[in-house]
Design a protein around this motif. Structure first.
Motif, PDB file in Angstrom:
ATOM      1  N   SER A  66     -20.921  12.245  -5.478  1.00 56.06           N
ATOM      2  CA  SER A  66     -19.239  12.046  -6.311  1.00 56.06           C
ATOM      3  C   SER A  66     -18.579  11.888  -5.294  1.00 56.06           C
ATOM      4  CB  SER A  66     -18.976  11.943  -7.289  1.00 56.06           C
ATOM      5  OG  SER A  66     -18.649  13.086  -8.071  1.00 56.06           O
ATOM      6  N   THR A  67     -18.547  12.996  -3.794  1.00 55.10           N
ATOM      7  CA  THR A  67     -17.304  13.650  -3.578  1.00 55.10           C
ATOM      8  C   THR A  67     -17.184  12.889  -2.930  1.00 55.10           C
ATOM      9  OG1 THR A  67     -17.663  15.844  -3.574  1.00 55.10           O
ATOM     10  CG2 THR A  67     -15.766  16.100  -2.566  1.00 55.10           C
ATOM     11  N   ALA A  68     -17.412  12.002  -2.341  1.00 57.70           N
ATOM     12  CA  ALA A  68     -16.029  11.297  -1.319  1.00 57.70           C
ATOM     13  C   ALA A  68     -16.297   9.798  -1.634  1.00 57.70           C
ATOM     14  CB  ALA A  68     -17.751  10.627  -0.239  1.00 57.70           C
ATOM     15  N   TYR A  69     -16.326   8.715  -2.802  1.00 60.90           N
ATOM     16  CA  TYR A  69     -15.894   8.413  -3.358  1.00 60.90           C
ATOM     17  C   TYR A  69     -15.267   8.765  -4.600  1.00 60.90           C
ATOM     18  CZ  TYR A  69     -15.587   4.797  -6.810  1.00 60.90           C
ATOM     19  OH  TYR A  69     -14.850   3.489  -7.444  1.00 60.90           O
ATOM     20  N   ILE A  70     -14.392   9.807  -4.740  1.00 59.84           N
ATOM     21  CA  ILE A  70     -13.412   9.847  -6.030  1.00 59.84           C
ATOM     22  C   ILE A  70     -12.405   9.787  -4.579  1.00 59.84           C
ATOM     23  CG2 ILE A  70     -12.332  12.114  -7.307  1.00 59.84           C
ATOM     24  CD1 ILE A  70     -15.272  12.171  -8.043  1.00 59.84           C
ATOM     25  N   LEU A  71     -12.565  11.003  -3.612  1.00 54.32           N
ATOM     26  CA  LEU A  71     -11.514  10.970  -2.058  1.00 54.32           C
ATOM     27  C   LEU A  71     -10.985   9.639  -2.429  1.00 54.32           C
ATOM     28  CD1 LEU A  71     -12.029  13.915  -0.247  1.00 54.32           C
ATOM     29  CD2 LEU A  71      -9.954  13.631  -1.602  1.00 54.32           C
ATOM     30  N   ALA A  72     -12.232   8.329  -2.020  1.00 57.89           N
ATOM     31  CA  ALA A  72     -11.949   7.548  -1.602  1.00 57.89           C
ATOM     32  C   ALA A  72     -11.121   6.833  -2.339  1.00 57.89           C
ATOM     33  CB  ALA A  72     -13.454   6.580  -1.066  1.00 57.89           C
ATOM     34  N   PHE A  73     -10.812   6.652  -3.697  1.00 57.49           N
ATOM     35  CA  PHE A  73     -11.207   6.192  -5.055  1.00 57.49           C
ATOM     36  C   PHE A  73      -8.881   6.604  -4.854  1.00 57.49           C
ATOM     37  CE2 PHE A  73      -9.716   4.839  -9.019  1.00 57.49           C
ATOM     38  CZ  PHE A  73     -10.426   3.309  -9.228  1.00 57.49           C
ATOM     39  N   PHE A  74      -8.860   7.678  -5.227  1.00 64.68           N
ATOM     40  CA  PHE A  74      -7.185   8.078  -4.649  1.00 64.68           C
ATOM     41  C   PHE A  74      -6.613   7.702  -3.807  1.00 64.68           C
ATOM     42  CE2 PHE A  74      -9.061  10.852  -7.839  1.00 64.68           C
ATOM     43  CZ  PHE A  74      -7.554  11.304  -9.075  1.00 64.68           C
ATOM     44  N   ILE A  75      -6.732   8.118  -2.717  1.00 64.40           N
ATOM     45  CA  ILE A  75      -6.612   7.304  -1.570  1.00 64.40           C
ATOM     46  C   ILE A  75      -6.571   5.879  -1.375  1.00 64.40           C
ATOM     47  CG2 ILE A  75      -6.784   7.005   1.439  1.00 64.40           C
ATOM     48  CD1 ILE A  75      -8.656   9.390   1.444  1.00 64.40           C
ATOM     49  N   SER A  76      -7.073   4.845  -1.931  1.00 63.74           N
ATOM     50  CA  SER A  76      -6.581   3.950  -1.931  1.00 63.74           C
ATOM     51  C   SER A  76      -6.145   3.335  -3.784  1.00 63.74           C
ATOM     52  CB  SER A  76      -8.193   2.768  -2.587  1.00 63.74           C
ATOM     53  OG  SER A  76      -8.341   3.118  -4.076  1.00 63.74           O
ATOM     54  N   ARG A  77      -5.217   4.499  -4.079  1.00 64.25           N
ATOM     55  CA  ARG A  77      -4.932   3.747  -5.240  1.00 64.25           C
ATOM     56  C   ARG A  77      -3.297   4.683  -4.440  1.00 64.25           C
ATOM     57  NH1 ARG A  77      -6.197  -0.192  -8.097  1.00 64.25           N
ATOM     58  NH2 ARG A  77      -3.799   0.059  -8.885  1.00 64.25           N
ATOM     59  N   ILE A  78      -3.308   5.849  -3.403  1.00 63.68           N
ATOM     60  CA  ILE A  78      -1.642   6.220  -3.271  1.00 63.68           C
ATOM     61  C   ILE A  78      -1.902   5.240  -1.926  1.00 63.68           C
ATOM     62  CG2 ILE A  78      -1.303   8.202  -5.066  1.00 63.68           C
ATOM     63  CD1 ILE A  78      -2.231   9.598  -2.189  1.00 63.68           C
ATOM     64  N   ASN A 253       4.006  15.864  -5.624  1.00 62.48           N
ATOM     65  CA  ASN A 253       5.117  14.220  -5.143  1.00 62.48           C
ATOM     66  C   ASN A 253       4.716  13.045  -5.397  1.00 62.48           C
ATOM     67  OD1 ASN A 253       2.751  14.822  -3.614  1.00 62.48           O
ATOM     68  ND2 ASN A 253       3.709  14.462  -1.277  1.00 62.48           N
ATOM     69  N   ILE A 254       4.255  13.120  -6.649  1.00 67.35           N
ATOM     70  CA  ILE A 254       4.127  11.397  -6.806  1.00 67.35           C
ATOM     71  C   ILE A 254       4.229  10.754  -6.955  1.00 67.35           C
ATOM     72  CG2 ILE A 254       4.411  11.867  -9.281  1.00 67.35           C
ATOM     73  CD1 ILE A 254       1.853  10.634 -10.323  1.00 67.35           C
ATOM     74  N   LYS A 255       6.007  10.510  -6.617  1.00 68.89           N
ATOM     75  CA  LYS A 255       7.451   9.884  -7.259  1.00 68.89           C
ATOM     76  C   LYS A 255       7.633   8.669  -5.633  1.00 68.89           C
ATOM     77  CE  LYS A 255      11.824   8.413  -8.056  1.00 68.89           C
ATOM     78  NZ  LYS A 255      11.689   7.412  -8.846  1.00 68.89           N
ATOM     79  N   THR A 256       7.162  10.680  -5.099  1.00 69.05           N
ATOM     80  CA  THR A 256       7.166  10.099  -3.143  1.00 69.05           C
ATOM     81  C   THR A 256       6.734   9.012  -3.027  1.00 69.05           C
ATOM     82  OG1 THR A 256       8.839  11.860  -3.290  1.00 69.05           O
ATOM     83  CG2 THR A 256       7.344  10.584  -1.148  1.00 69.05           C
ATOM     84  N   LEU A 257       5.000   9.029  -2.971  1.00 67.03           N
ATOM     85  CA  LEU A 257       4.330   8.515  -3.029  1.00 67.03           C
ATOM     86  C   LEU A 257       4.080   7.114  -3.317  1.00 67.03           C
ATOM     87  CD1 LEU A 257       1.295  11.288  -3.503  1.00 67.03           C
ATOM     88  CD2 LEU A 257       1.877  10.441  -1.464  1.00 67.03           C
ATOM     89  N   LEU A 258       4.356   6.441  -4.977  1.00 69.37           N
ATOM     90  CA  LEU A 258       4.339   5.655  -4.979  1.00 69.37           C
ATOM     91  C   LEU A 258       5.632   4.499  -4.687  1.00 69.37           C
ATOM     92  CD1 LEU A 258       3.016   6.096  -9.223  1.00 69.37           C
ATOM     93  CD2 LEU A 258       1.997   5.491  -6.839  1.00 69.37           C
ATOM     94  N   ASP A 259       6.358   5.617  -4.156  1.00 72.05           N
ATOM     95  CA  ASP A 259       7.811   4.394  -3.975  1.00 72.05           C
ATOM     96  C   ASP A 259       8.097   4.447  -2.310  1.00 72.05           C
ATOM     97  OD1 ASP A 259       9.389   5.228  -6.392  1.00 72.05           O
ATOM     98  OD2 ASP A 259      10.450   6.906  -5.607  1.00 72.05           O
ATOM     99  N   GLN A 260       6.829   4.893  -2.216  1.00 76.72           N
ATOM    100  CA  GLN A 260       6.983   4.692  -0.125  1.00 76.72           C
ATOM    101  C   GLN A 260       5.999   3.045  -0.476  1.00 76.72           C
ATOM    102  OE1 GLN A 260       4.979   8.391   1.985  1.00 76.72           O
ATOM    103  NE2 GLN A 260       3.130   7.885   1.512  1.00 76.72           N
ATOM    104  N   LYS A 261       4.863   2.765  -1.399  1.00 78.61           N
ATOM    105  CA  LYS A 261       3.961   1.505  -1.028  1.00 78.61           C
ATOM    106  C   LYS A 261       4.755   0.589  -0.281  1.00 78.61           C
ATOM    107  CE  LYS A 261       0.804   1.688  -4.432  1.00 78.61           C
ATOM    108  NZ  LYS A 261      -0.089   2.477  -3.493  1.00 78.61           N
ATOM    109  N   GLN A 262       4.652  -0.378   0.505  1.00 80.86           N
ATOM    110  CA  GLN A 262       4.841  -1.119   1.295  1.00 80.86           C
ATOM    111  C   GLN A 262       4.400  -2.500   1.390  1.00 80.86           C
ATOM    112  OE1 GLN A 262       5.245   0.459   5.551  1.00 80.86           O
ATOM    113  NE2 GLN A 262       6.874   1.886   5.128  1.00 80.86           N
TER     114      GLN A 262
END
Length: 262
Positions: A66-78, A253-262
């Protein structure tokens, strides 16, 4: 003497519309930063290998089904670029050597071929989902239930298509709420982060189908974990460790990650 086998999973990430709007150089820098982030998230977790290759491609290999899918999902959300979304070809199975011994730049294995095939199939779709598993080509596992591979593949990809349909319908604020909750795990903390009241966060969470989206994420992980546990009794590769490691690093650094979404 029978060779020892190890459960692994792979993703190959590609980027939509990477050649448009003169985005090539910017995306290259971003993908380099993403690789550095993945290395940090997984440093104290399980051995992994990750490389940025071929301009807009990242390949990841890690222990655990499950490791690759977990990482892929988080990457897609940030992921930062809304107009240049990532998509992931996924595979999982078994190898007969330690991952630490693999040279990811030179390694040729059917599981990599499967992940790339899944990625290529996604590339051909006009309404492209974020994730696709390939389990039924090029490879026979000594442990997976090979007679049911086609059924497992169909199950995973049907869930992922439904999941993508819900994600695609999210508004920007619903997407932010869902992504923040994935990391913080508390609606109150999400409200504090985004400067919204608890009722407002609850409304965005429900209307954005976050329960269903995150529920499908966890259900796929549960199925992958179950398959791994049946094949490798006693091997301690826990998806909770992977998930918690990623969350703990993203919280910093969640605030920075979400603030930078374009």
């Amino acid at each position: 003497m029978q060779k020892k086998h190890y459960p692994i999973s792979i993703f190959i990430l590609d980027v939509s519309n990477s050649s448009t709007n003169n985005m090539g150089d910017e995306l290259t820098v971003y993908l380099d930063e993403m690789v550095k982030g993945i290395n940090i998230w997984t440093k104290e977790m399980v051995p992994t290998q990750v490389k940025h290759r071929a301009g807009d491609e990242i390949i990841f290999i890690g222990y655990g089904y499950s490791t690759a899918y977990i990482l892929a999902f988080f990457i897609s959300r940030i992921w930062k670029y809304r107009d240049h979304k990532p998509y992931f070809g996924l595979a999982f199975g078994d190898i007969d050597r330690k991952l630490e011994e693999v040279d990811i730049e030179k390694w040729i294995h059917p599981l990599i071929k499967q992940a790339r095939y899944a990625n290529d199939l996604l590339k051909q779709e006009s309404n492209r989902p974020l994730f696709k598993f390939e389990l039924d080509q090029f490879y026979t596992s000594p442990f997976l239930y090979n007679q049911f591979r086609n059924e497992f593949e169909s199950l995973f990809n049907t869930i992922l298509y439904l999941q993508y349909g819900l994600i695609k319908e999210q508004t920007n604020i619903q997407e932010l709420v869902c992504s923040a909750y994935l990391i913080l795990q508390q609606q109150k903390a999400v409200g504090t982060l985004l400067g919204k009241t608890p009722p407002t966060i609850s409304s965005h969470f429900k209307k954005g189908k976050s329960v269903e989206i995150l529920g499908s994420f966890h259900e796929i992980i549960n199925i992958l974990n179950s398959l791994q546990e049946k094949a490798y009794q006693g091997i301690d590769i826990k998806s909770e460790i992977v998930t918690n490691s990623i969350r703990n690093h993203l919280k910093k650094n969640i605030k920075t990650l979400l603030d930078q979404k374009q």
